[in-house]
Design a protein around this motif. Structure first.
Motif, PDB file in Angstrom:
ATOM      1  N   PRO A   1     -12.231   5.905 -15.194  1.00  0.00           N
ATOM      2  CA  PRO A   1     -12.529   6.326 -16.203  1.00  0.00           C
ATOM      3  C   PRO A   1     -13.963   6.537 -16.206  1.00  0.00           C
ATOM      4  CG  PRO A   1     -10.452   6.105 -16.655  1.00  0.00           C
ATOM      5  CD  PRO A   1     -10.693   5.473 -15.453  1.00  0.00           C
TER       6      PRO A   1
ATOM      7  N   CYS B   1     -15.368   7.503 -19.067  1.00  0.00           N
ATOM      8  CA  CYS B   1     -15.333   6.942 -20.606  1.00  0.00           C
ATOM      9  C   CYS B   1     -14.821   5.795 -21.356  1.00  0.00           C
ATOM     10  CB  CYS B   1     -16.094   8.409 -21.051  1.00  0.00           C
ATOM     11  SG  CYS B   1     -15.192   9.566 -20.813  1.00  0.00           S
TER      12      CYS B   1
ATOM     13  N   MET C   1      -7.660   8.215 -26.190  1.00  0.00           N
ATOM     14  CA  MET C   1      -9.139   9.619 -25.515  1.00  0.00           C
ATOM     15  C   MET C   1      -8.609  10.905 -26.186  1.00  0.00           C
ATOM     16  SD  MET C   1     -10.396   7.407 -23.934  1.00  0.00           S
ATOM     17  CE  MET C   1     -11.734   9.449 -23.387  1.00  0.00           C
TER      18      MET C   1
ATOM     19  N   TRP D   1     -11.183  15.454 -22.352  1.00  0.00           N
ATOM     20  CA  TRP D   1     -10.860  14.531 -22.487  1.00  0.00           C
ATOM     21  C   TRP D   1      -9.246  14.154 -23.121  1.00  0.00           C
ATOM     22  CZ3 TRP D   1     -15.093  11.523 -25.761  1.00  0.00           C
ATOM     23  CH2 TRP D   1     -16.601  11.538 -24.644  1.00  0.00           C
TER      24      TRP D   1
ATOM     25  N   GLY E   1     -10.682  11.026 -19.372  1.00  0.00           N
ATOM     26  CA  GLY E   1     -12.112  10.135 -18.853  1.00  0.00           C
ATOM     27  C   GLY E   1     -12.255  10.184 -17.574  1.00  0.00           C
TER      28      GLY E   1
ATOM     29  N   HIS F   1     -14.698  17.804 -16.488  1.00  0.00           N
ATOM     30  CA  HIS F   1     -15.442  16.175 -17.494  1.00  0.00           C
ATOM     31  C   HIS F   1     -16.651  16.633 -16.373  1.00  0.00           C
ATOM     32  CE1 HIS F   1     -15.615  11.416 -18.251  1.00  0.00           C
ATOM     33  NE2 HIS F   1     -16.542  12.793 -19.287  1.00  0.00           N
TER      34      HIS F   1
ATOM     35  N   HIS G   1     -19.220   7.184 -23.512  1.00  0.00           N
ATOM     36  CA  HIS G   1     -19.749   6.724 -21.323  1.00  0.00           C
ATOM     37  C   HIS G   1     -20.362   5.371 -20.864  1.00  0.00           C
ATOM     38  CE1 HIS G   1     -19.479  11.199 -21.744  1.00  0.00           C
ATOM     39  NE2 HIS G   1     -18.549  11.538 -20.953  1.00  0.00           N
TER      40      HIS G   1
END
Length: 211
Positions: A31, A33, A156, A168, A173, A179, A192
């Motif tokens: 991901p 973030c 998330m 999310w 993420g 995204h 992030h």
């Protein structure tokens, strides 16, 4: 034929005189973030939930059901490495940090740790062994993968409420199309990972065009 995890690695450790065997796994390397999350699990050989498998092979509902069963009958600990730690250490070492924290957070010290992957974290000082594709081969690691995935997905969802628009709650993420578009439209959030290329590139571009 698809392989299902079994208890053979744990039983081999028991045969060597080890009595407390934990499995550890992490989720969230990919991901853009949020933290990387790990879980460590010590299964009771007499109370292993039916259907444990690599969390990626389970539906969301089945994973949630199994997570509840694992938490009811096994010893476990869930731990994280933060976005700041990921950016400072890199995702590889941060994931190992989360693994060590999960193992250290168990109520009992494990005699032996089964680690998903091809390397044991360098700071894990206990007896341990790496198992490639361990979440599909060891029931203890499969249980850990389920708890880690469930915990991170729920986290998330919570972050999605704090930072709406990035999806999310759906993509956890990961760098999905929605995204990435939200990153361009809404910008970079405090959660992030700034060291990850798509985020880093946006930050560099913003700095470049700032008067």
């Amino acid at each position: 034929m698809a392989q299902n995890p079994d208890f053979s690695f744990e039983e081999a450790a028991f045969a060597r005189g080890l009595t407390i065997v934990a499995g550890v796994d992490e989720v969230g390397r990919g991901p853009l973030c949020g933290p990387v999350t790990s879980a460590a699990v010590i299964l009771d050989p007499a109370r292993i939930p039916e259907g444990l498998n690599d969390s990626k092979k389970l539906t969301a509902k089945r994973r949630a059901d199994l997570a509840a069963q694992i938490m009811d009958c096994a010893e476990f600990c869930v731990a994280h490495a933060s976005v700041e730690e990921i950016d400072e250490l890199n995702i590889y070492h941060a994931s190992h940090l989360a693994m060590c924290r999960a193992v250290e957070g168990l109520a009992r010290t494990a005699d032996h740790v089964l680690v998903d992957g091809n390397r044991v974290p360098r700071d894990l000082k206990l007896s341990s062994e790496p198992i490639v594709k361990g979440d599909a081969r060891s029931l203890s690691i499969a249980a850990a993968s389920i708890l880690a995935k469930e915990a991170r997905d729920l986290l998330m969802v919570d972050l999605a409420q704090q930072y709406p628009g990035y999806g999310w709650e759906r993509n956890a993420g990961y760098p999905t199309k929605d995204h990435l578009q939200a990153l361009l439209d809404l910008g970079v959030t405090p959660v992030h990972r700034r060291s990850f290329k798509p985020v880093h590139n946006i930050l560099c571009q913003a700095n470049y065009i700032t008067p």
